[in-house]
Design an enzyme around this catalytic site. Structure first.
Site, PDB file in Angstrom:
ATOM      1  N   GLU A 229       0.862  -1.185   0.000  1.00  0.00           N
ATOM      2  CA  GLU A 229       0.000   0.000   0.000  1.00  0.00           C
ATOM      3  C   GLU A 229       0.899   1.237   0.000  1.00  0.00           C
ATOM      4  OE1 GLU A 229      -2.385   0.436   3.529  1.00  0.00           O
ATOM      5  OE2 GLU A 229      -3.435   2.197   2.769  1.00  0.00           O
TER       6      GLU A 229
ATOM      7  N   ARG B 104      15.107   5.140  12.701  1.00  0.00           N
ATOM      8  CA  ARG B 104      15.454   3.747  12.490  1.00  0.00           C
ATOM      9  C   ARG B 104      14.357   2.829  13.031  1.00  0.00           C
ATOM     10  NH1 ARG B 104      20.479   0.771  11.835  1.00  0.00           N
ATOM     11  NH2 ARG B 104      20.540  -0.532  13.679  1.00  0.00           N
TER      12      ARG B 104
ATOM     13  N   GLU C  24      15.072  -4.964  -1.226  1.00  0.00           N
ATOM     14  CA  GLU C  24      16.018  -6.080  -1.368  1.00  0.00           C
ATOM     15  C   GLU C  24      15.587  -6.966  -2.539  1.00  0.00           C
ATOM     16  OE1 GLU C  24      16.134  -8.601   2.096  1.00  0.00           O
ATOM     17  OE2 GLU C  24      17.974  -9.606   1.476  1.00  0.00           O
TER      18      GLU C  24
END
Lengths: 161, 161
Positions: free
Chosen positions: B78, B103, B153
């Site tokens: 989304e 983070r 990734e």
């Protein structure tokens, strides 16, 4: 159908978030939300936990078959534990992504067949809510807070927007 | 198999991230990464885009059937566009989640059958890399940067850790 032959094998495999303490987060994702631990990799200074719903019984397969399926499916959650955060009193916590600074990531979402029953069970289990079904304008969805404060949306599978 | 009857219907449906400009992000996720646009909801001040790989041909179903399937599957992304960020010169950008402050969230991951071919194609398309296959110690994975700087990734589906 796949948009192009070159991307036909692509799958949205996983989403990674960092967690402070697996002893707290694993019970949340496994017992409260019902995910299976698909794999665990201790890589020295950090450990990766791969979680997902085992809808097709792969958790009953031999280890090698299970490991193969981990990257060949969608809906996997990767939790990264950087060793030591769980006992570091000066640790500032991770950003949920929903406040500045650090705004970006928003939430993960779990769909459920019966959202009233699911939320009643979460209440019974003492889960923290960001938004109950009865809060705010959107009465058809709820938001839980995971142990690090990440938002977990709970959505009825039959929702029509 | 589901861990408990109470969580048997649960699915890890989607992950939400905010984007600055859909005119830049939609081509990245749809053309470069090959996702389909499953749904788009304009909700006043913001628009939600639901993307996912259409492995089973639901994008060819009538609209109502498609809409039903959106919450009844895994692997949906989304994208939230808060209107105006795309033309706001003072907009600071969204946090990738991989630097302080902010983070927490790490990345999303796409698995592919042939990672060398996939990465060669990304190069040809001019995609920004955070880490090429040849960078660093982990020669079997790569990281792209999406238009907002989120890490994506790229993992071979046959990876064994």
């Amino acid at each position: 159908m796949p948009r192009t032959a070159e991307t036909a094998s692509f799958k949205f495999n996983h989403t990674m978030i960092r967690i402070r303490d697996p002893k707290v987060s694993l019970p949340f994702y496994m017992d409260t939300l019902g995910m299976d631990l698909l794999d665990k990799q201790n890589l020295g200074d950090f450990t990766l936990y791969f979680l997902g719903y085992d809808h097709d019984g792969t958790s009953k397969l031999p280890n090698e078959e299970q490991a193969k399926s981990r990257f060949n499916r969608e809906g996997v959650l990767e939790l990264t534990h950087n060793h030591g955060t769980e006992s570091d009193a000066s640790f500032q916590g991770y950003a949920s992504g929903n406040a500045d600074p650090g705004r970006g990531f928003g939430h993960i979402a779990i769909t459920v067949d019966n959202i009233e029953a699911a939320c009643a069970r979460f209440e019974k289990l003492g889960v923290s809510f960001k938004k109950r079904l009865t809060d705010g304008k959107m009465k058809h969805i709820a938001f839980l807070l995971d142990p690090d404060g990440y938002w977990v949306e709970i959505v009825p599978a039959a929702l029509k927007l």
